[in-house]
Design a protein around this motif. Structure first.
Motif, PDB file in Angstrom:
ATOM      1  N   GLY A  35       0.770  -1.242   0.000  1.00 55.22           N
ATOM      2  CA  GLY A  35       0.000   0.000   0.000  1.00 55.22           C
ATOM      3  C   GLY A  35       0.796   1.283   0.000  1.00 55.22           C
ATOM      4  O   GLY A  35       0.207   2.372   0.080  1.00 55.22           O
ATOM      5  N   ALA A  36       2.120   1.212  -0.091  1.00 56.76           N
ATOM      6  CA  ALA A  36       2.920   2.435  -0.070  1.00 56.76           C
ATOM      7  C   ALA A  36       2.729   3.242  -1.351  1.00 56.76           C
ATOM      8  O   ALA A  36       2.783   2.695  -2.457  1.00 56.76           O
ATOM      9  CB  ALA A  36       4.394   2.090   0.108  1.00 56.76           C
ATOM     10  N   ALA A 242      19.073  -6.322   8.209  1.00 56.38           N
ATOM     11  CA  ALA A 242      18.723  -7.158   7.062  1.00 56.38           C
ATOM     12  C   ALA A 242      17.918  -6.372   6.032  1.00 56.38           C
ATOM     13  O   ALA A 242      17.150  -5.481   6.380  1.00 56.38           O
ATOM     14  CB  ALA A 242      17.926  -8.379   7.524  1.00 56.38           C
ATOM     15  N   PRO A 243      18.067  -6.702   4.754  1.00 58.55           N
ATOM     16  CA  PRO A 243      17.218  -6.074   3.734  1.00 58.55           C
ATOM     17  C   PRO A 243      15.738  -6.341   4.013  1.00 58.55           C
ATOM     18  O   PRO A 243      15.363  -7.387   4.542  1.00 58.55           O
ATOM     19  CB  PRO A 243      17.675  -6.748   2.440  1.00 58.55           C
ATOM     20  N   GLY A 244      14.910  -5.365   3.651  1.00 58.03           N
ATOM     21  CA  GLY A 244      13.478  -5.494   3.865  1.00 58.03           C
ATOM     22  C   GLY A 244      12.817  -4.152   3.652  1.00 58.03           C
ATOM     23  O   GLY A 244      13.414  -3.221   3.113  1.00 58.03           O
ATOM     24  N   HIS A 245      11.564  -4.046   4.098  1.00 52.29           N
ATOM     25  CA  HIS A 245      10.893  -2.757   4.017  1.00 52.29           C
ATOM     26  C   HIS A 245      10.004  -2.574   5.236  1.00 52.29           C
ATOM     27  O   HIS A 245       9.621  -3.533   5.901  1.00 52.29           O
ATOM     28  CB  HIS A 245      10.086  -2.618   2.723  1.00 52.29           C
ATOM     29  N   VAL A 246       9.729  -1.313   5.536  1.00 53.36           N
ATOM     30  CA  VAL A 246       8.895  -0.962   6.667  1.00 53.36           C
ATOM     31  C   VAL A 246       8.001   0.190   6.234  1.00 53.36           C
ATOM     32  O   VAL A 246       8.389   1.027   5.418  1.00 53.36           O
ATOM     33  CB  VAL A 246       9.753  -0.591   7.895  1.00 53.36           C
ATOM     34  N   LEU A 247       6.762   0.212   6.763  1.00 53.81           N
ATOM     35  CA  LEU A 247       5.780   1.205   6.333  1.00 53.81           C
ATOM     36  C   LEU A 247       5.172   1.924   7.522  1.00 53.81           C
ATOM     37  O   LEU A 247       5.140   1.402   8.639  1.00 53.81           O
ATOM     38  CB  LEU A 247       4.645   0.537   5.542  1.00 53.81           C
ATOM     39  N   ALA A 248       4.649   3.132   7.246  1.00 49.91           N
ATOM     40  CA  ALA A 248       3.876   3.869   8.240  1.00 49.91           C
ATOM     41  C   ALA A 248       2.927   4.809   7.523  1.00 49.91           C
ATOM     42  O   ALA A 248       3.209   5.276   6.418  1.00 49.91           O
ATOM     43  CB  ALA A 248       4.784   4.661   9.175  1.00 49.91           C
TER      44      ALA A 248
END
Length: 284
Positions: A35-36, A242-248
């Motif tokens: 949803g980003a 670690a590689p990845g993603h984070v959302l807010a």
């Protein structure tokens, strides 16, 4: 008021541009699927190499960079705003630009920013960095208008120079950024407090994607990609390297509210700096 979902994509970039682009594409797609609408990658997303000669052998002018080509294609396909924290691109005269790119959902490059401050330092653990030997520093701060927010652009070491962020906040930026490749040593000591300080003093969100882990060239970066709200609270963090993603979720009204509660920008005054010499006249 505008609401949107922002994402930080954390990378562990190596020496091969095509491999880095492939790894980033997968994570960008995942962030978009979650949803980003605004997705940010770290500093030096396209390549991390330690020596100047090896860097110059691997990079090209911006228009030929495979990472940038991937990002333009992907932003258009996914209909997202894609902020490349920075790429290393040839700048002419034997120099390199550490350049951020903001790409719109139509695939157009909306804004670019060249990192202003160069990290020249000898660290106690024996590491030595001389960015000024390779990179041509930028000379201008950049803000960009998205449909849902005004965004200020900065890169990594810039986060230690508050004037950039204050200038952007004065110009109405509700979201500030400092995508980075912080060393582990400096990251452990200062990463969180610097991000939170820039948010608090400006009443703005701060979104900062990071490089993380042990890289192919031997350097180790801190990770911990962050999104901080205008009250200084960490509202999203990739806890580790670690590689990845984070959302807010970002609500720009919160910047308005924070600046109303602590009107530091409105209360600013010009002043002179005086070096005292001897006994000053006493004032009643």
């Amino acid at each position: 008021m505008a609401l949107f979902t922002a994402a930080c994509v954390q990378l562990r970039s190596g020496k091969t541009l095509s491999d880095n682009a492939e790894a980033a594409e997968s994570l960008i797609r995942s962030a978009a699927q979650d949803g980003a609408r605004y997705i940010q990658t770290p500093e030096m997303s396209n390549v991390l190499v330690r020596t100047r000669d090896e860097l110059l052998e691997r990079i090209s002018v911006a228009g030929s960079d495979p990472f940038l080509k991937m990002a333009i294609r992907l932003a258009s396909e996914l209909k997202v705003y894609l902020h490349l924290g920075s790429l290393a691109v040839l700048a002419g005269g034997g120099k390199v630009a550490n350049r951020a790119f903001l790409i719109g959902p139509d695939g157009s490059v909306m804004a670019t920013y060249d990192k202003i401050h160069m990290f020249d330092v000898d660290l106690p653990n024996g590491e030595s960095w001389r960015e000024s030997a390779t990179y041509e520093p930028g000379t201008r701060s950049v803000i960009a208008d998205l449909p849902f927010a005004r965004i200020g652009m900065a890169v990594c070491y810039d986060v230690r120079f508050p004037a950039i962020f204050r200038t952007q906040a004065r110009q109405g930026a509700q979201v500030l950024t400092a995508p980075a490749a912080f060393t582990r040593q400096t990251g452990e000591a200062h990463w969180h407090v610097l991000q939170r300080a820039r948010a608090i003093e400006n009443g703005a969100y701060v979104v900062s994607a990071a490089q993380g882990g042990l890289h192919e060239d031997g350097r180790e970066t801190y990770g911990h990609s962050l999104i901080v709200d205008p009250w200084g609270q960490v509202i999203a963090e990739l806890d580790g390297d670690a590689p990845g993603h984070v959302l807010a979720e970002i609500d720009t009204e919160n910047a308005v509210k924070a600046r109303g509660r602590i009107p530091a920008i409105a209360n600013e005054r010009d002043f002179a700096c005086h070096v005292a010499e001897g006994l000053e006249e006493l004032h009643a």
